[in-house]
Design a protein around this motif. Structure first.
Motif, PDB file in Angstrom:
ATOM      1  N   ARG A 160      17.000  67.801  55.920  1.00 55.58           N
ATOM      2  CA  ARG A 160      18.264  67.870  55.216  1.00 55.58           C
ATOM      3  C   ARG A 160      18.421  67.766  54.100  1.00 55.58           C
ATOM      4  N   SER A 161      17.510  66.819  53.317  1.00 55.53           N
ATOM      5  CA  SER A 161      17.672  66.716  51.769  1.00 55.53           C
ATOM      6  C   SER A 161      17.084  67.887  51.375  1.00 55.53           C
ATOM      7  N   GLN A 162      16.060  68.503  51.731  1.00 58.42           N
ATOM      8  CA  GLN A 162      15.465  69.698  51.151  1.00 58.42           C
ATOM      9  C   GLN A 162      16.429  70.782  51.062  1.00 58.42           C
ATOM     10  N   ALA A 163      17.192  70.855  52.285  1.00 57.05           N
ATOM     11  CA  ALA A 163      18.188  72.037  52.714  1.00 57.05           C
ATOM     12  C   ALA A 163      19.284  71.836  51.417  1.00 57.05           C
ATOM     13  N   ALA A 164      19.576  70.629  51.108  1.00 65.76           N
ATOM     14  CA  ALA A 164      20.754  70.345  50.198  1.00 65.76           C
ATOM     15  C   ALA A 164      20.496  70.374  48.829  1.00 65.76           C
ATOM     16  N   GLY A 165      18.792  70.295  48.652  1.00 62.09           N
ATOM     17  CA  GLY A 165      18.083  70.586  47.275  1.00 62.09           C
ATOM     18  C   GLY A 165      18.506  69.144  46.578  1.00 62.09           C
ATOM     19  N   TRP A 185      16.623  65.211  45.875  1.00 60.11           N
ATOM     20  CA  TRP A 185      15.560  64.257  45.948  1.00 60.11           C
ATOM     21  C   TRP A 185      16.280  63.011  46.626  1.00 60.11           C
ATOM     22  N   ARG A 186      15.796  62.562  47.952  1.00 51.19           N
ATOM     23  CA  ARG A 186      16.326  61.431  48.417  1.00 51.19           C
ATOM     24  C   ARG A 186      15.106  60.572  49.288  1.00 51.19           C
ATOM     25  N   ARG A 187      15.097  59.453  49.082  1.00 51.51           N
ATOM     26  CA  ARG A 187      14.185  58.791  49.982  1.00 51.51           C
ATOM     27  C   ARG A 187      14.931  58.316  51.150  1.00 51.51           C
ATOM     28  N   SER A 188      14.227  57.707  52.233  1.00 47.98           N
ATOM     29  CA  SER A 188      14.872  57.224  53.551  1.00 47.98           C
ATOM     30  C   SER A 188      15.691  56.151  52.879  1.00 47.98           C
ATOM     31  N   PRO A 189      16.590  55.833  53.648  1.00 52.24           N
ATOM     32  CA  PRO A 189      17.736  54.625  53.303  1.00 52.24           C
ATOM     33  C   PRO A 189      16.994  53.409  53.347  1.00 52.24           C
ATOM     34  N   SER A 190      15.958  53.070  54.220  1.00 51.98           N
ATOM     35  CA  SER A 190      15.485  51.815  53.920  1.00 51.98           C
ATOM     36  C   SER A 190      13.873  51.866  54.609  1.00 51.98           C
ATOM     37  N   MET A 191      13.048  51.073  54.302  1.00 57.34           N
ATOM     38  CA  MET A 191      11.942  51.149  54.612  1.00 57.34           C
ATOM     39  C   MET A 191      11.575  50.867  56.022  1.00 57.34           C
ATOM     40  N   SER A 192      12.645  49.975  56.486  1.00 55.86           N
ATOM     41  CA  SER A 192      12.417  49.642  57.968  1.00 55.86           C
ATOM     42  C   SER A 192      12.847  51.066  58.931  1.00 55.86           C
ATOM     43  N   SER A 193      13.437  52.091  58.474  1.00 54.49           N
ATOM     44  CA  SER A 193      13.715  53.073  59.222  1.00 54.49           C
ATOM     45  C   SER A 193      12.537  53.920  59.306  1.00 54.49           C
ATOM     46  N   VAL A 194      11.397  53.818  58.529  1.00 60.20           N
ATOM     47  CA  VAL A 194      10.112  54.575  58.953  1.00 60.20           C
ATOM     48  C   VAL A 194       9.280  53.913  59.675  1.00 60.20           C
ATOM     49  N   SER A 195       8.816  54.440  60.685  1.00 56.00           N
ATOM     50  CA  SER A 195       7.860  53.734  61.593  1.00 56.00           C
ATOM     51  C   SER A 195       6.761  54.557  61.981  1.00 56.00           C
ATOM     52  N   GLU A 196       5.796  53.999  62.919  1.00 54.52           N
ATOM     53  CA  GLU A 196       4.685  54.599  63.560  1.00 54.52           C
ATOM     54  C   GLU A 196       4.838  54.709  65.015  1.00 54.52           C
ATOM     55  N   GLU A 222      11.235  59.978  59.679  1.00 56.02           N
ATOM     56  CA  GLU A 222      12.274  60.381  59.120  1.00 56.02           C
ATOM     57  C   GLU A 222      12.133  61.768  58.586  1.00 56.02           C
ATOM     58  N   MET A 223      11.535  62.778  59.215  1.00 58.44           N
ATOM     59  CA  MET A 223      11.461  63.953  58.947  1.00 58.44           C
ATOM     60  C   MET A 223      13.031  64.557  58.843  1.00 58.44           C
ATOM     61  N   HIS A 224      13.543  64.645  60.075  1.00 57.96           N
ATOM     62  CA  HIS A 224      15.061  65.060  60.116  1.00 57.96           C
ATOM     63  C   HIS A 224      15.800  64.767  58.825  1.00 57.96           C
ATOM     64  N   PHE A 225      15.755  63.378  58.329  1.00 59.19           N
ATOM     65  CA  PHE A 225      16.397  63.313  57.163  1.00 59.19           C
ATOM     66  C   PHE A 225      15.720  63.940  55.861  1.00 59.19           C
ATOM     67  N   LEU A 248      25.679  65.982  63.615  1.00 59.68           N
ATOM     68  CA  LEU A 248      25.244  64.639  63.716  1.00 59.68           C
ATOM     69  C   LEU A 248      23.750  64.733  63.161  1.00 59.68           C
ATOM     70  N   GLU A 249      23.618  63.696  62.078  1.00 58.48           N
ATOM     71  CA  GLU A 249      22.432  63.791  61.394  1.00 58.48           C
ATOM     72  C   GLU A 249      21.149  63.068  62.121  1.00 58.48           C
ATOM     73  N   ASN A 250      21.559  62.427  63.187  1.00 58.97           N
ATOM     74  CA  ASN A 250      20.568  61.825  64.004  1.00 58.97           C
ATOM     75  C   ASN A 250      20.182  62.590  65.469  1.00 58.97           C
ATOM     76  N   VAL A 251      20.495  63.927  65.261  1.00 60.67           N
ATOM     77  CA  VAL A 251      20.166  64.977  66.247  1.00 60.67           C
ATOM     78  C   VAL A 251      19.242  66.022  65.854  1.00 60.67           C
ATOM     79  N   ILE A 252      18.231  66.389  66.672  1.00 58.85           N
ATOM     80  CA  ILE A 252      17.421  67.525  66.342  1.00 58.85           C
ATOM     81  C   ILE A 252      17.738  68.596  67.489  1.00 58.85           C
ATOM     82  N   ILE A 253      18.304  69.965  67.243  1.00 62.11           N
ATOM     83  CA  ILE A 253      18.577  70.597  68.259  1.00 62.11           C
ATOM     84  C   ILE A 253      17.410  71.782  68.147  1.00 62.11           C
ATOM     85  N   THR A 254      17.146  72.241  69.286  1.00 64.45           N
ATOM     86  CA  THR A 254      16.346  73.568  69.390  1.00 64.45           C
ATOM     87  C   THR A 254      17.001  74.242  70.523  1.00 64.45           C
TER      88      THR A 254
END
Length: 329
Positions: free
Chosen positions: A126-131, A133-144, A120-123, A282-288
């Motif tokens: 974006r939180s850091q850029a917005a200043g 302090w937000r945790r991921s929406p749910s534990m299930s969204s973080v995985s390995e 969930e680093m993309h999340f 789109l918050e679910n997209v990482i662009i390079t």
């Protein structure tokens, strides 16, 4: 015996020219057999008239007309879409690419995307850029990554470079390959190898899908709305190949409607990507910006590949990465 004249379209003082000098000077056979000339712009006109081989990004039609002794053009890019003109085909040049020099850096680029989405680093970026302090929406969204399945569509050198890195993270790796008999590193194995006709099966079982195919008439918009519908809604798509392999509007719709979980995109149908493209927001997209191929070792690896091909050329053997018109790459 006269030496084979090689034109390299880099400035003589360009640091990227040095690996080519080093590759030739370190090899007694090549030292005795070839002669390098470096030039760019209008200065290319004189050496190309004598050159038998050109190593370049591209050559203008005017310069091709001047190159009456030219037999082999070695492009320093991995892809040749837009470069193979009727003029080149009519002259029946040997045409080769630098395919294979990107395996390590592009493999790491894709791993970075997979790690960012899985953790969930993309999340958080974006939180850091917005200043905020937000945790991921749910534990299930973080995985390995361990135990997840990576599907590689186009199992060439980039695919092999990615597979060995994904295996190190404990991933299951499946791949699709047009010619299963053509392998570059037999020590890199996958859990299953699919034929092109089995693309849907690969997509259906993959948690992450990477596109590393050449752009040809057969692969144009290969990933359209119908193809994307075969992916899991929890799966991520990565494109490091060519933008036109993906129907961009169909991808945007799939991302907006949650039909797939996200995408890491380095290439686009039109580049630069338009400022008003929905992909930017789109918050679910990482662009390079088409940078997956960047590495400080690019020309070192390209020079090594070119030197190896030079030996094959001098011996009259088939060159590595030889362009075949019937397959489009």
């Amino acid at each position: 015996m006269s030496k084979v004249t090689i034109l390299v379209t880099l400035e003589p003082t360009d640091p990227d020219a040095q690996p080519f000098r080093d590759a030739i000077s370190a090899d007694p056979v090549l030292c005795e057999s070839v002669e390098l000339h470096f030039a760019t712009g209008d200065a290319v006109a004189k050496p190309i008239a004598q050159a038998e081989i050109a190593w370049c990004g591209n050559l203008s039609p005017t310069m091709i007309d001047k190159a009456q002794r030219l037999r082999w053009i070695s492009f320093w890019s991995a892809g040749v879409d837009g470069k193979i003109t009727p003029q080149l085909l009519e002259r029946r040049f040997l045409l080769t690419t630098a395919s294979g020099v990107h395996g390590a850096n592009i493999g790491e680029h894709i791993m970075a995307w997979m790690l960012m989405f899985t953790r969930e680093m993309h999340f958080h970026v974006r939180s850091q850029a917005a200043g905020e302090w937000r945790r991921s929406p749910s534990m299930s969204s973080v995985s390995e990554l361990g135990g997840q399945t990576l599907g590689i569509v186009g199992y060439g050198r980039i695919g092999e470079g990615l597979a060995v890195r994904a295996k190190a993270f404990g991933m299951r790796v499946v791949a699709l390959k047009r010619n299963p008999a053509l392998r570059y590193n037999e020590n890199v194995t996958v859990d299953h190898l699919y034929a092109p006709s089995e693309l849907r099966q690969l997509l259906a079982e993959s948690d992450h899908v990477c596109i590393s195919l050449p752009l040809t008439p057969d692969t144009y918009h290969l990933f359209n709305a119908e193809t994307l519908s075969s992916m899991k809604p929890t799966a991520y798509l990565y494109n490091v190949a060519r933008g036109k392999i993906v129907d961009e509007q169909a991808l945007i719709t799939a991302l907006q409607e949650g039909r797939i979980a996200g995408a890491g995109l380095d290439v686009f149908e039109q580049e630069p990507l338009a400022a008003d493209s929905p992909l930017w927001k789109l918050e679910n997209v990482i662009i390079t910006p088409h940078t997956a191929g960047q590495t400080p070792y690019y020309f070192v690896r390209a020079a090594e590949l070119f030197a190896e091909n030079l030996h094959r050329y001098l011996r009259g053997e088939t060159l590595h990465n030889l362009y075949r018109h019937e397959r489009g790459y």
